[in-house]
Each structure stands twice: as structure tokens, then as C-alpha cells.
Design a protein around this motif. Structure first.
Motif, PDB file in Angstrom:
ATOM      1  N   TYR A 192       1.034  -0.928  -0.068  1.00 20.49           N
ATOM      2  CA  TYR A 192      -0.070   0.193  -0.028  1.00 20.49           C
ATOM      3  C   TYR A 192       0.632   1.417  -0.072  1.00 20.49           C
ATOM      4  O   TYR A 192       0.674   2.290   0.608  1.00 20.49           O
ATOM      5  CB  TYR A 192      -0.998   0.156   1.427  1.00 20.49           C
ATOM      6  N   TRP A 193       1.690   1.351  -1.115  1.00 20.61           N
ATOM      7  CA  TRP A 193       2.863   2.410  -0.856  1.00 20.61           C
ATOM      8  C   TRP A 193       1.932   3.714  -1.284  1.00 20.61           C
ATOM      9  O   TRP A 193       1.064   3.654  -2.384  1.00 20.61           O
ATOM     10  CB  TRP A 193       3.968   2.231  -2.160  1.00 20.61           C
ATOM     11  N   GLY A 194       2.444   4.726  -0.828  1.00 20.27           N
ATOM     12  CA  GLY A 194       1.861   6.081  -1.572  1.00 20.27           C
ATOM     13  C   GLY A 194       2.680   6.560  -2.609  1.00 20.27           C
ATOM     14  O   GLY A 194       3.433   5.901  -3.348  1.00 20.27           O
ATOM     15  N   GLN A 195       2.170   7.807  -2.988  1.00 14.57           N
ATOM     16  CA  GLN A 195       2.782   8.148  -4.315  1.00 14.57           C
ATOM     17  C   GLN A 195       4.059   8.815  -3.935  1.00 14.57           C
ATOM     18  O   GLN A 195       4.827   9.090  -4.991  1.00 14.57           O
ATOM     19  CB  GLN A 195       1.893   9.211  -4.962  1.00 14.57           C
ATOM     20  N   GLY A 196       4.415   9.238  -2.892  1.00 17.50           N
ATOM     21  CA  GLY A 196       5.754   9.788  -2.540  1.00 17.50           C
ATOM     22  C   GLY A 196       5.887  11.466  -2.493  1.00 17.50           C
ATOM     23  O   GLY A 196       4.919  11.883  -2.870  1.00 17.50           O
ATOM     24  N   THR A 197       6.711  11.898  -1.804  1.00 14.43           N
ATOM     25  CA  THR A 197       7.122  13.127  -1.581  1.00 14.43           C
ATOM     26  C   THR A 197       8.629  13.552  -1.797  1.00 14.43           C
ATOM     27  O   THR A 197       9.334  12.814  -1.365  1.00 14.43           O
ATOM     28  CB  THR A 197       6.475  13.850  -0.203  1.00 14.43           C
ATOM     29  N   GLN A 198       8.845  14.501  -2.573  1.00 14.75           N
ATOM     30  CA  GLN A 198      10.212  14.797  -3.012  1.00 14.75           C
ATOM     31  C   GLN A 198      10.908  15.591  -1.921  1.00 14.75           C
ATOM     32  O   GLN A 198      10.417  16.624  -1.322  1.00 14.75           O
ATOM     33  CB  GLN A 198      10.297  15.471  -4.187  1.00 14.75           C
ATOM     34  N   VAL A 199      12.173  15.033  -1.575  1.00 14.99           N
ATOM     35  CA  VAL A 199      12.883  15.951  -0.686  1.00 14.99           C
ATOM     36  C   VAL A 199      14.351  16.044  -1.307  1.00 14.99           C
ATOM     37  O   VAL A 199      14.885  15.132  -1.875  1.00 14.99           O
ATOM     38  CB  VAL A 199      13.248  14.947   0.888  1.00 14.99           C
ATOM     39  N   THR A 200      14.577  17.236  -1.351  1.00 16.06           N
ATOM     40  CA  THR A 200      15.809  17.631  -2.027  1.00 16.06           C
ATOM     41  C   THR A 200      16.685  18.400  -1.132  1.00 16.06           C
ATOM     42  O   THR A 200      16.311  19.627  -0.535  1.00 16.06           O
ATOM     43  CB  THR A 200      15.566  18.676  -3.326  1.00 16.06           C
ATOM     44  N   VAL A 201      17.928  18.267  -0.759  1.00 24.19           N
ATOM     45  CA  VAL A 201      18.867  18.781   0.066  1.00 24.19           C
ATOM     46  C   VAL A 201      19.988  19.470  -0.698  1.00 24.19           C
ATOM     47  O   VAL A 201      20.751  18.578  -1.389  1.00 24.19           O
ATOM     48  CB  VAL A 201      19.424  17.679   1.145  1.00 24.19           C
ATOM     49  N   SER A 202      20.042  20.849  -0.704  1.00 27.73           N
ATOM     50  CA  SER A 202      21.157  21.378  -1.573  1.00 27.73           C
ATOM     51  C   SER A 202      22.377  21.529  -0.706  1.00 27.73           C
ATOM     52  O   SER A 202      22.092  21.720   0.895  1.00 27.73           O
ATOM     53  CB  SER A 202      20.611  22.706  -1.868  1.00 27.73           C
ATOM     54  N   SER A 203      23.479  21.738  -0.993  1.00 34.42           N
ATOM     55  CA  SER A 203      24.836  21.501  -0.701  1.00 34.42           C
ATOM     56  C   SER A 203      25.071  23.012  -0.382  1.00 34.42           C
ATOM     57  O   SER A 203      24.557  23.834  -0.890  1.00 34.42           O
ATOM     58  CB  SER A 203      25.801  20.944  -1.064  1.00 34.42           C
TER      59      SER A 203
END
Length: 124
Positions: free
Chosen positions: A113-124
Motif C-alpha cells: 500500500y505504497w503512497g505516491q511519495g514526496t520529494q525531498v531535495t537537500v542542497s549543498s
């Protein structure tokens, strides 16, 4: 059938924090173990953290121990992932899912029952 919805992702600088939420639209999560996994471009999905239905057992991947905290509020039918001290290598799509084993498994194939996901972006 449970439909999980993730939220809370975004763009953050290295060292910053985000809190992800996982909610169920049609089924109570309160009786299920729930986990978070992530998938970076070109890489396989990897386990991040899991929590049993009552929070009695919590499991973390070594890569996030001491930085991420999983928790749940069964009254709100929501599971959270607090992410602190974020690193560029944490950049990925983060998914929540129900753990069929009920034990807080560290194996992504135990999840459903996986969800669609949410994007996490970490900049340096």
C-alpha cells in the motif's frame, strides 16, 4: 484498500530540517506498523525507518540514526518522519507504506500500500 498519502517534502539546505507526514484516506493506520523508505534517481528503494502500531518498536537505517525520528499519532491517523541535519545524500522521493509483518521490518519487500511519495531535495 488503504491509500497512503505523503506530504511535507520540499527543498532545504544542508543541515536543515523537514517533517514528513503519512496519512491514510480510507483505513485507520492505528493497527498497522508503518515504515518510510526512499528512492534516489538511479538507485533502488531503500528502507529508512519503521514503527509498530503502538510505537513499541522502532527501527532505523544506519544512515539516518541520530538524525531522523519516526513517530505516530493514532488519534490523527498519521505517521511522521522528522528529519534533522539533512545531507545532500538524503535527496530522494520518500514513501510510506504498511508493514505486512507488523514488526517494523527493515526490508522494503515486506511493505504494501505504497503512497505516491514526496520529494525531498537537500542542497549543498
Amino acid at each position: 484498500q488503504a491509500q497512503l498519502v505523503e506530504s511535507g517534502g520540499g527543498l532545504v539546505q544542508a543541515g536543515g530540517s523537514l517533517r514528513l507526514s503519512c496519512a491514510a484516506s480510507e483505513r485507520a493506520l492505528s493497527t498497522y506498523a508503518v515504515g518510510w523508505s526512499r528512492q534516489a534517481p538511479g538507485k533502488e528503494r531503500e528502507f529508512v525507518a519503521a514503527i509498530t502500531w503502538n510505537g513499541g518498536h522502532i527501527n532505523y537505517a544506519d544512515s539516518v540514526k541520530g538524525r531522523f525520528t519516526i513517530s505516530r499519532d493514532n488519534a490523527k491517523n498519521t505517521v511522521y518522519l522528522q528529519m534533522n541535519s539533512l545531507k545532500p545524500e538524503d535527496t530522494a522521493v520518500y514513501y510510506c507504506a504498511v508493514d505486512r509483518s507488523g514488526l517494523g521490518s527493515g526490508r522494503t519487500y515486506d511493505y504494501d500500500y505504497w503512497g505516491q511519495g514526496t520529494q525531498v531535495t537537500v542542497s549543498s
